[in-house]
Write a protein that holds these residues in place. Structure first.
Motif, PDB file in Angstrom:
ATOM      1  N   ARG A  63      40.139  -1.375  78.456  1.00 22.47           N
ATOM      2  CA  ARG A  63      41.467  -1.433  77.669  1.00 22.47           C
ATOM      3  C   ARG A  63      41.533  -3.226  77.243  1.00 22.47           C
ATOM      4  O   ARG A  63      41.733  -3.457  76.066  1.00 22.47           O
ATOM      5  CB  ARG A  63      42.504  -1.139  78.645  1.00 22.47           C
ATOM      6  N   GLU A  64      40.652  -3.941  77.876  1.00 23.51           N
ATOM      7  CA  GLU A  64      40.875  -5.309  77.346  1.00 23.51           C
ATOM      8  C   GLU A  64      39.674  -5.556  76.392  1.00 23.51           C
ATOM      9  O   GLU A  64      39.988  -6.362  75.266  1.00 23.51           O
ATOM     10  CB  GLU A  64      40.463  -6.065  78.596  1.00 23.51           C
ATOM     11  N   TYR A  66      38.852  -3.248  74.317  1.00 27.96           N
ATOM     12  CA  TYR A  66      39.561  -2.744  73.007  1.00 27.96           C
ATOM     13  C   TYR A  66      40.766  -3.827  72.499  1.00 27.96           C
ATOM     14  O   TYR A  66      40.558  -3.793  71.077  1.00 27.96           O
ATOM     15  CB  TYR A  66      40.440  -1.461  73.316  1.00 27.96           C
ATOM     16  N   GLU A  67      41.527  -4.029  73.212  1.00 32.01           N
ATOM     17  CA  GLU A  67      42.530  -5.121  72.690  1.00 32.01           C
ATOM     18  C   GLU A  67      41.700  -6.508  72.153  1.00 32.01           C
ATOM     19  O   GLU A  67      42.429  -6.817  71.089  1.00 32.01           O
ATOM     20  CB  GLU A  67      43.364  -5.444  73.767  1.00 32.01           C
ATOM     21  N   TYR A  68      40.462  -6.837  72.539  1.00 34.38           N
ATOM     22  CA  TYR A  68      40.111  -7.846  71.977  1.00 34.38           C
ATOM     23  C   TYR A  68      39.536  -7.592  70.460  1.00 34.38           C
ATOM     24  O   TYR A  68      39.695  -8.272  69.640  1.00 34.38           O
ATOM     25  CB  TYR A  68      38.887  -8.128  73.263  1.00 34.38           C
ATOM     26  N   ALA A  70      40.601  -5.136  68.711  1.00 37.50           N
ATOM     27  CA  ALA A  70      41.573  -4.899  67.666  1.00 37.50           C
ATOM     28  C   ALA A  70      42.145  -5.996  67.123  1.00 37.50           C
ATOM     29  O   ALA A  70      42.894  -5.900  66.281  1.00 37.50           O
ATOM     30  CB  ALA A  70      42.737  -4.035  68.702  1.00 37.50           C
ATOM     31  N   ASP A  71      41.908  -7.122  67.340  1.00 39.39           N
ATOM     32  CA  ASP A  71      42.401  -8.331  66.678  1.00 39.39           C
ATOM     33  C   ASP A  71      41.291  -8.782  65.831  1.00 39.39           C
ATOM     34  O   ASP A  71      40.393  -9.042  66.366  1.00 39.39           O
ATOM     35  CB  ASP A  71      42.767  -9.466  68.000  1.00 39.39           C
ATOM     36  N   PRO A 114      45.276   2.574  69.808  1.00 42.35           N
ATOM     37  CA  PRO A 114      45.336   2.535  71.226  1.00 42.35           C
ATOM     38  C   PRO A 114      44.895   3.443  72.167  1.00 42.35           C
ATOM     39  O   PRO A 114      44.462   3.430  73.184  1.00 42.35           O
ATOM     40  CB  PRO A 114      46.616   1.756  71.387  1.00 42.35           C
ATOM     41  N   LYS A 213      40.686 -11.409  75.587  1.00 39.76           N
ATOM     42  CA  LYS A 213      41.182 -11.955  74.303  1.00 39.76           C
ATOM     43  C   LYS A 213      41.547 -13.161  74.755  1.00 39.76           C
ATOM     44  O   LYS A 213      42.715 -13.441  75.677  1.00 39.76           O
ATOM     45  CB  LYS A 213      42.322 -10.830  73.953  1.00 39.76           C
TER      46      LYS A 213
END
Length: 218
Positions: A63-64, A66-68, A70-71, A114, A213
Motif C-alpha cells: 500500500r505504501e 502504491y501511494e508513492y 500514485a504521486d 487504489p 512517500k
C-alpha cells in the motif's frame, strides 16, 4: 552527487549505491550500460517488439509503494531523466523536463486506482493534449503471489505507432536531434534501470523506518 531538487533530499548523499540517474551518469556514460544489458542469445525484437514488460519484487509494504507511485512527483526520484515537475493550470496534468531529450518538456497525468493498486502514467513529449505514451503499473501484495511480505511491481509499455513517427512535429523544440521512439529498442534495459532505482529507494526507506512517500510530497 549534489542534489538541488527536492527529490531524495531526505537521504544523505551516496547512501544508496547503484542508482543511475542523469545527475550521476549522463546519456553517453549510460548508453554502454544499456547496450551491455541487451542479450544477443535471443531476438530482442521478438521479446520486446510490441510490449516492454519489467517486473520486480520490492521489500516494502504494497500500500505504501502504491501511494508513492500514485504521486506523479515520485517520477522525479526513480526515473532516469524526468525532473522539475510542476502542475499545469489543468488540474492533475504535470509538466517536467525529460533531460534525455534536448529542451524537451514531457506532460504527465497519473490515473490511479487504489482498490486495484494500479498506477497508469499517461504521458507525451512536447504537448499535453494527447497523452499517448502510457506506462501501465500494478502493485501486488507479495504475500499473495510469493507467500512473503512485500510488493511485486508489474510494469508494461505498449509500442504505440507514434513511437515510430512524431505525430506533432510542430510542437517539437527546434533542433532537437532525437525522438522518444528512437530509444524503443533500449526501453527494456532503460526501464530495468528505473525499476532498480524504484526498488532501491523504497527498500532503503522501508529498512530505515522512513515513509516510502517522503514528506516533501505531502
Amino acid at each position: 552527487m549534489t542534489i538541488e531538487l527536492p527529490a531524495l533530499c531526505d537521504l544523505p548523499e551516496e547512501t544508496i549505491p547503484g542508482i543511475l540517474r542523469i545527475e550521476n551518469s549522463d546519456k553517453d556514460e549510460t548508453t554502454p550500460i544499456l547496450v551491455d544489458m541487451l542479450r544477443s542469445v535471443y531476438p530482442h525484437n521478438q521479446v520486446f517488439g510490441e510490449y516492454c514488460p519489467v517486473n520486480a519484487y520490492i521489500a516494502a509494504p504494497p500500500r505504501e509503494v502504491y501511494e508513492y507511485l500514485a504521486d506523479t512527483r515520485s517520477l522525479e526520484e526513480w526515473t532516469y531523466s524526468l525532473r522539475g515537475f510542476e502542475e499545469t493550470e489543468e488540474p492533475g496534468l504535470w509538466v517536467s523536463d525529460d533531460r534525455i531529450g534536448k529542451n524537451t518538456k514531457i506532460y504527465t497525468r497519473t490515473v490511479a486506482n487504489p482498490d486495484a493498486m494500479t498506477v497508469d502514467y499517461h504521458c507525451a513529449w512536447d504537448q499535453g493534449q494527447h497523452l499517448w505514451m502510457i506506462y501501465l503499473i500494478r502493485v501486488v501484495d507479495a504475500q499473495l503471489v510469493f507467500n512473503k511480505p512485500g510488493s511485486v511491481v508489474l510494469w508494461t509499455n505498449c509500442h504505440h505507432p507514434f513511437y515510430d513517427k512524431n505525430p506533432y512535429p510542430e510542437t517539437a523544440p527546434k533542433g532537437r536531434p532525437v525522438w522518444v521512439g528512437d530509444f524503443w529498442d533500449m526501453f527494456s534495459a532503460g526501464h530495468q534501470i528505473e525499476m532498480d532505482n524504484m526498488k532501491a529507494i523504497c527498500e532503503y526507506r522501508a529498512a530505515n523506518g522512513l515513509p516510502i512517500k517522503p514528506k516533501w510530497m505531502d
